[in-house]
Design an enzyme around this catalytic site. Structure first.
Site, PDB file in Angstrom:
ATOM      1  CG  HIS A 300     150.099   5.228  37.358  1.00  0.00           C
ATOM      2  ND1 HIS A 300     149.715   4.038  36.803  1.00  0.00           N
ATOM      3  CD2 HIS A 300     149.087   6.103  37.125  1.00  0.00           C
ATOM      4  CE1 HIS A 300     148.527   4.194  36.248  1.00  0.00           C
ATOM      5  NE2 HIS A 300     148.117   5.432  36.431  1.00  0.00           N
ATOM      6  CD  GLU A 353     144.950  12.330  39.887  1.00  0.00           C
ATOM      7  OE1 GLU A 353     144.627  13.081  40.789  1.00  0.00           O
ATOM      8  OE2 GLU A 353     144.163  11.581  39.313  1.00  0.00           O
TER       9      GLU A 353
HETATM   10  C1  LIG Z   1     149.321   6.078  42.844  1.00  0.00           C
HETATM   11  C2  LIG Z   1     149.761   5.211  44.007  1.00  0.00           C
HETATM   12  C3  LIG Z   1     148.524   4.889  44.870  1.00  0.00           C
HETATM   13  C4  LIG Z   1     150.362   3.926  43.435  1.00  0.00           C
HETATM   14  O1  LIG Z   1     150.633   3.094  44.452  1.00  0.00           O
HETATM   15  P1  LIG Z   1     151.479   1.760  44.282  1.00  0.00           P
HETATM   16  O2  LIG Z   1     151.916   1.497  42.905  1.00  0.00           O
HETATM   17  O3  LIG Z   1     150.669   0.741  44.938  1.00  0.00           O
HETATM   18  O4  LIG Z   1     152.786   2.143  45.028  1.00  0.00           O
HETATM   19  P2  LIG Z   1     153.349   1.358  46.223  1.00  0.00           P
HETATM   20  O5  LIG Z   1     152.378   1.461  47.347  1.00  0.00           O
HETATM   21  O6  LIG Z   1     153.720   0.008  45.752  1.00  0.00           O
HETATM   22  O7  LIG Z   1     154.633   2.238  46.586  1.00  0.00           O
HETATM   23  C5  LIG Z   1     155.964   1.816  46.365  1.00  0.00           C
HETATM   24  C6  LIG Z   1     156.855   2.650  47.261  1.00  0.00           C
HETATM   25  O8  LIG Z   1     156.912   3.972  46.741  1.00  0.00           O
HETATM   26  C7  LIG Z   1     156.398   4.894  47.707  1.00  0.00           C
HETATM   27  N1  LIG Z   1     155.569   5.858  47.014  1.00  0.00           N
HETATM   28  C8  LIG Z   1     154.634   5.598  46.079  1.00  0.00           C
HETATM   29  N2  LIG Z   1     154.087   6.733  45.650  1.00  0.00           N
HETATM   30  C9  LIG Z   1     154.682   7.733  46.338  1.00  0.00           C
HETATM   31  C10 LIG Z   1     154.533   9.124  46.356  1.00  0.00           C
HETATM   32  N3  LIG Z   1     153.646   9.721  45.563  1.00  0.00           N
HETATM   33  N4  LIG Z   1     155.281   9.845  47.187  1.00  0.00           N
HETATM   34  C11 LIG Z   1     156.179   9.245  48.004  1.00  0.00           C
HETATM   35  N5  LIG Z   1     156.380   7.914  48.032  1.00  0.00           N
HETATM   36  C12 LIG Z   1     155.641   7.170  47.221  1.00  0.00           C
HETATM   37  C13 LIG Z   1     155.590   4.062  48.685  1.00  0.00           C
HETATM   38  O9  LIG Z   1     155.535   4.693  49.948  1.00  0.00           O
HETATM   39  C14 LIG Z   1     156.353   2.775  48.701  1.00  0.00           C
HETATM   40  O10 LIG Z   1     157.489   2.958  49.518  1.00  0.00           O
HETATM   41  P3  LIG Z   1     158.066   1.716  50.393  1.00  0.00           P
HETATM   42  O11 LIG Z   1     158.428   0.664  49.369  1.00  0.00           O
HETATM   43  O12 LIG Z   1     159.212   2.322  51.104  1.00  0.00           O
HETATM   44  O13 LIG Z   1     156.936   1.298  51.275  1.00  0.00           O
HETATM   45  C15 LIG Z   1     150.817   5.936  44.842  1.00  0.00           C
HETATM   46  O14 LIG Z   1     151.950   6.170  44.063  1.00  0.00           O
HETATM   47  C16 LIG Z   1     150.307   7.218  45.450  1.00  0.00           C
HETATM   48  O15 LIG Z   1     149.674   7.195  46.508  1.00  0.00           O
HETATM   49  N6  LIG Z   1     150.583   8.390  44.792  1.00  0.00           N
HETATM   50  C17 LIG Z   1     150.135   9.664  45.292  1.00  0.00           C
HETATM   51  C18 LIG Z   1     148.675   9.894  44.974  1.00  0.00           C
HETATM   52  C19 LIG Z   1     148.441  10.192  43.507  1.00  0.00           C
HETATM   53  O16 LIG Z   1     149.145  10.958  42.875  1.00  0.00           O
HETATM   54  N7  LIG Z   1     147.397   9.549  42.969  1.00  0.00           N
HETATM   55  C20 LIG Z   1     147.033   9.699  41.580  1.00  0.00           C
HETATM   56  C21 LIG Z   1     147.316   8.439  40.820  1.00  0.00           C
HETATM   57  S1  LIG Z   1     146.986   8.625  39.096  1.00  0.00           S
END
Ligand SMILES: CC(C)(COP(=O)(O)OP(=O)(O)OC[C@H]1O[C@@H](n2cnc3c(N)ncnc32)[C@H](O)[C@@H]1OP(=O)(O)O)[C@@H](O)C(=O)NCCC(=O)NCCS
Length: 415
Positions: A300, A353
């Site tokens: 998140h 979600e």
């Molecule tokens: C929600 C989301 C966009 C948040 O992104 P964020 O806070 O910007 O997270 P980051 O991009 O900083 O990710 C940090 C690390 O965790 C990893 N990561 C984050 N969410 C992940 C997931 N759901 N599965 C696997 N790895 C994940 C990233 O690849 C990143 O790895 P790295 O440091 O090796 O590159 C992201 O977690 C995601 O895409 N989740 C899946 C989609 C989802 O469930 N969306 C609904 C949100 S309410």
């Protein structure tokens, strides 16, 4: 409208929101562009752009609230109409106010004839894009057909009346568009049912069981508002121009429809389907995480601890029990363990979600209606934000740093 530096102690400035650092564009002073530029993070992350009495999200604590109440406590103890009253009128209703508000809003569920007659054509046009795209068009039509006037030109009571009418009509619009898209006739709203019960009734055509009504109601309450997200901000930007309420809501629906915001709760459920059986969980998850893919329903941008909505919805799902819930709980546990192992220190937790999809599936909501159902709840939060913004006479008008070829250059002669 204050433009303060983000306070590290609250959510707006929480590094969990991406508020640390000043890696963004320079912003010039709005007065003439000549004064000292202001550095803001990319995407305005963590920048405080206004004050609100409507609520907030605290990413580190895993807490969010509507006005002075925990949103989760409201979802556990109150009905949708109570929370709608809280957001719209500023207080939880007493018994008499509850009955009056329920009667007032139930009467607003019925659509004007012009809008009802246009829905089949809208549903046909949105056959590929779905009910949320249809809602954008239908809301715009509803605003025009109801004679909605610019917020700037009407008083607070009129604005509130427009907001109640729009919020009450959204479930009718969405369920009618859904049914028309399935080749079914829309189901007229029933005034004797609660908001949540009537929503399921209009979707399926049959009176829903009380357990399903309560489950979907808890989901709806937990989704009414969530800080200064992109669609809420969009609604407030449009409201700051003095445009009419429907214009603000149409913009908000547009922002919500983007995959980076409204997301797709159905994707988390698709993941469960794709995994299929408990023995496939580990290889399936490992393969994808090692390939750099994201597992839907985890991680998140704000929460750095368990998403409180996920915890609440897991409890709702467990009330139903059954193979889907058992499988989801098992998948969740393994995904968290595998993410902790393969992505150490990233603080990845289950997000809203994951169990939202499970709960909606258990309540008989089709997957194409997952994000529209989110919108049906969030329209109440958008409306409260629009009403609050309308009290502020300052238009939201930031600046951009010009980065093109240096001007002025001679305009080439026409050849
Ligand atoms: C929600 C989301 C966009 C948040 O992104 P964020 O806070 O910007 O997270 P980051 O991009 O900083 O990710 C940090 C690390 O965790 C990893 N990561 C984050 N969410 C992940 C997931 N759901 N599965 C696997 N790895 C994940 C990233 O690849 C990143 O790895 P790295 O440091 O090796 O590159 C992201 O977690 C995601 O895409 N989740 C899946 C989609 C989802 O469930 N969306 C609904 C949100 S309410």
């Amino acid at each position: 409208m204050p433009t303060t530096a983000a306070d590290p102690a609250n959510s707006a400035a929480d590094p969990a929101n991406g508020a640390t650092g000043t890696n963004g564009a320079n912003r010039t002073n709005p007065a003439n562009g000549a004064n000292a530029p202001i550095d803001v993070p990319r995407g305005l992350a963590g920048v405080v752009v206004t004050e609100t009495a409507l609520g907030d999200v605290r990413g580190r604590e895993g807490f969010y609230h509507y006005r002075q109440y925990s949103a989760i406590e409201l979802a556990e103890n109150r009905g949708f109409e109570d929370v709608w009253h809280l957001m719209c009128h500023g207080s939880l209703p007493d018994a008499e106010q509850r009955a009056a508000f329920a009667a007032e809003t139930a009467a607003l569920r019925h659509l004007p004839a012009d809008v009802r007659d246009a829905l089949p054509a809208i549903a046909r046009s949105c056959a590929l894009t779905g009910p949320l795209a249809g809602l954008r068009t239908a809301l715009s039509l509803l605003g025009a057909a109801s004679g909605g006037r610019p917020l700037y030109d009407i008083d607070a009571d009129r604005r509130r009346a427009d907001a109640l009418a729009a919020c009450a009509a959204v479930p009718t619009l969405l369920t009618a568009l859904h049914r028309l898209g399935q080749g079914l006739a829309p189901v007229e709203p029933r005034d004797d049912l609660s908001y949540a019960a009537n929503y399921l009734y209009m979707m399926t055509g049959t009176e829903p069981e009380p357990e399903r009504v309560r489950a979907i109601e808890q989901y709806l309450v937990s989704t009414v508002d969530h800080g200064f997200n992109a669609s809420t901000f969009t609604a407030r930007v449009i409201a700051s121009t003095g445009a009419d309420l429907a214009a603000c809501l149409v913009g908000a629906v547009g922002a919500l429809s983007g995959p980076l915001h409204g997301g797709a709760p159905s994707r988390a459920l698709d993941t469960l389907d794709a995994i299929g059986t408990p023995d496939r969980v580990d290889p399936w998850i490992r393969e994808r995480v090692l390939a750099g893919e994201r597992i839907m329903g985890f991680g998140h941008p704000v929460y750095r601890t368990e998403d409180p909505r996920s915890r609440m919805l897991r409890g709702v799902a467990e009330r139903f029990g059954g193979p889907l819930v058992e499988f989801a709980v098992h998948v969740e546990r393994r995904v968290l363990e595998i993410l902790a192992e393969l992505k150490p220190g990233r603080e990845l937790h289950t997000n809203v979600e994951f169990y939202a999809g499970v709960v909606m599936e258990l309540c008989g909501v089709p997957r194409s209606m997952f994000t529209p159902t989110f919108a049906a709840a969030r329209v109440v939060g958008w409306s409260a934000n629009i009403l609050e913004q309308a009290e502020d006479s300052k238009i939201i008008r930031p600046a951009a740093r010009y980065a093109g070829p240096p001007p002025p250059q001679p305009v080439p002669a026409v050849r």
